[in-house]
Design a protein around this motif. Sequence first.
Motif, PDB file in Angstrom:
ATOM      1  N   ALA A   1       0.829  -0.995  -0.104  1.00 15.36           N
ATOM      2  CA  ALA A   1      -0.108   0.081   0.185  1.00 15.36           C
ATOM      3  C   ALA A   1       0.724   1.104  -0.002  1.00 15.36           C
ATOM      4  O   ALA A   1       2.143   1.118   0.562  1.00 15.36           O
ATOM      5  CB  ALA A   1      -0.882   0.026   1.126  1.00 15.36           C
ATOM      6  N   GLY A   2       0.407   2.293  -0.819  1.00 14.87           N
ATOM      7  CA  GLY A   2       1.235   3.540  -0.839  1.00 14.87           C
ATOM      8  C   GLY A   2       0.960   4.518   0.772  1.00 14.87           C
ATOM      9  O   GLY A   2       0.411   4.099   1.598  1.00 14.87           O
ATOM     10  N   SER A   3       1.616   5.501   0.396  1.00 17.33           N
ATOM     11  CA  SER A   3       1.440   6.664   1.436  1.00 17.33           C
ATOM     12  C   SER A   3       0.248   6.898   1.733  1.00 17.33           C
ATOM     13  O   SER A   3      -0.818   7.273   0.951  1.00 17.33           O
ATOM     14  CB  SER A   3       2.503   7.716   1.189  1.00 17.33           C
ATOM     15  N   GLY A   4      -0.323   6.645   2.982  1.00 16.51           N
ATOM     16  CA  GLY A   4      -1.584   6.931   3.599  1.00 16.51           C
ATOM     17  C   GLY A   4      -2.498   5.970   2.861  1.00 16.51           C
ATOM     18  O   GLY A   4      -3.776   6.266   3.080  1.00 16.51           O
ATOM     19  N   GLY A   5      -2.333   4.904   2.696  1.00 18.69           N
ATOM     20  CA  GLY A   5      -3.066   3.773   2.274  1.00 18.69           C
ATOM     21  C   GLY A   5      -3.993   3.076   3.168  1.00 18.69           C
ATOM     22  O   GLY A   5      -5.072   2.751   2.883  1.00 18.69           O
ATOM     23  N   PHE A   6      -3.592   2.975   4.494  1.00 14.06           N
ATOM     24  CA  PHE A   6      -4.489   2.425   5.351  1.00 14.06           C
ATOM     25  C   PHE A   6      -4.814   3.158   6.386  1.00 14.06           C
ATOM     26  O   PHE A   6      -5.062   2.734   7.445  1.00 14.06           O
ATOM     27  CB  PHE A   6      -3.567   1.020   6.256  1.00 14.06           C
TER      28      PHE A   6
ATOM     29  N   ASN B   1      -1.799  14.498   2.989  1.00 16.21           N
ATOM     30  CA  ASN B   1      -1.004  15.335   1.931  1.00 16.21           C
ATOM     31  C   ASN B   1       0.228  14.537   1.444  1.00 16.21           C
ATOM     32  O   ASN B   1       1.127  14.854   2.409  1.00 16.21           O
ATOM     33  CB  ASN B   1      -0.969  16.655   2.541  1.00 16.21           C
ATOM     34  N   THR B   2       0.284  13.737   0.563  1.00 17.45           N
ATOM     35  CA  THR B   2       1.554  12.881   0.553  1.00 17.45           C
ATOM     36  C   THR B   2       2.148  13.372  -0.792  1.00 17.45           C
ATOM     37  O   THR B   2       3.320  12.753  -0.965  1.00 17.45           O
ATOM     38  CB  THR B   2       1.061  11.393   0.355  1.00 17.45           C
ATOM     39  N   GLY B   3       1.715  14.272  -1.369  1.00 17.69           N
ATOM     40  CA  GLY B   3       2.441  14.422  -2.725  1.00 17.69           C
ATOM     41  C   GLY B   3       2.244  13.404  -3.721  1.00 17.69           C
ATOM     42  O   GLY B   3       1.595  12.579  -3.976  1.00 17.69           O
ATOM     43  N   ILE B   4       3.638  12.971  -4.091  1.00 15.13           N
ATOM     44  CA  ILE B   4       3.635  12.104  -5.337  1.00 15.13           C
ATOM     45  C   ILE B   4       4.184  10.617  -4.525  1.00 15.13           C
ATOM     46  O   ILE B   4       5.084  10.801  -3.430  1.00 15.13           O
ATOM     47  CB  ILE B   4       4.750  12.231  -6.319  1.00 15.13           C
ATOM     48  N   SER B   5       3.492   9.791  -4.462  1.00 10.95           N
ATOM     49  CA  SER B   5       3.674   8.385  -3.834  1.00 10.95           C
ATOM     50  C   SER B   5       3.793   7.207  -4.881  1.00 10.95           C
ATOM     51  O   SER B   5       3.236   7.106  -5.599  1.00 10.95           O
ATOM     52  CB  SER B   5       2.448   8.001  -3.029  1.00 10.95           C
TER      53      SER B   5
END
Length: 72
Positions: free
Chosen positions: A36-41, A50-54
């Motif tokens: 899972a990417g940034s902030g996925g769970f 606010n993760t920008g490009i993940s």
Amino acid sequence: MPSIVGPIRINSVGGGVINFGDTFYLSPKSSSKTNAGSGGFNTGDFINTNTGISNTGTNDPDIADQTQTANA
């Protein structure tokens, strides 16, 4: 060492291990992997991420993390 377990009632089990009494060895009967990417769970109300490009790297150099061989 023997143990005495009193009356029990299990309505449902959604995975996991239930153990009563003495146990020498517990091992899982399945294994899985989740990427899972940034902030996925994130869970909860009113989440602001606010993760920008993940970018999530899914490369697995060791191929098998946990084998199920001889896992009776």
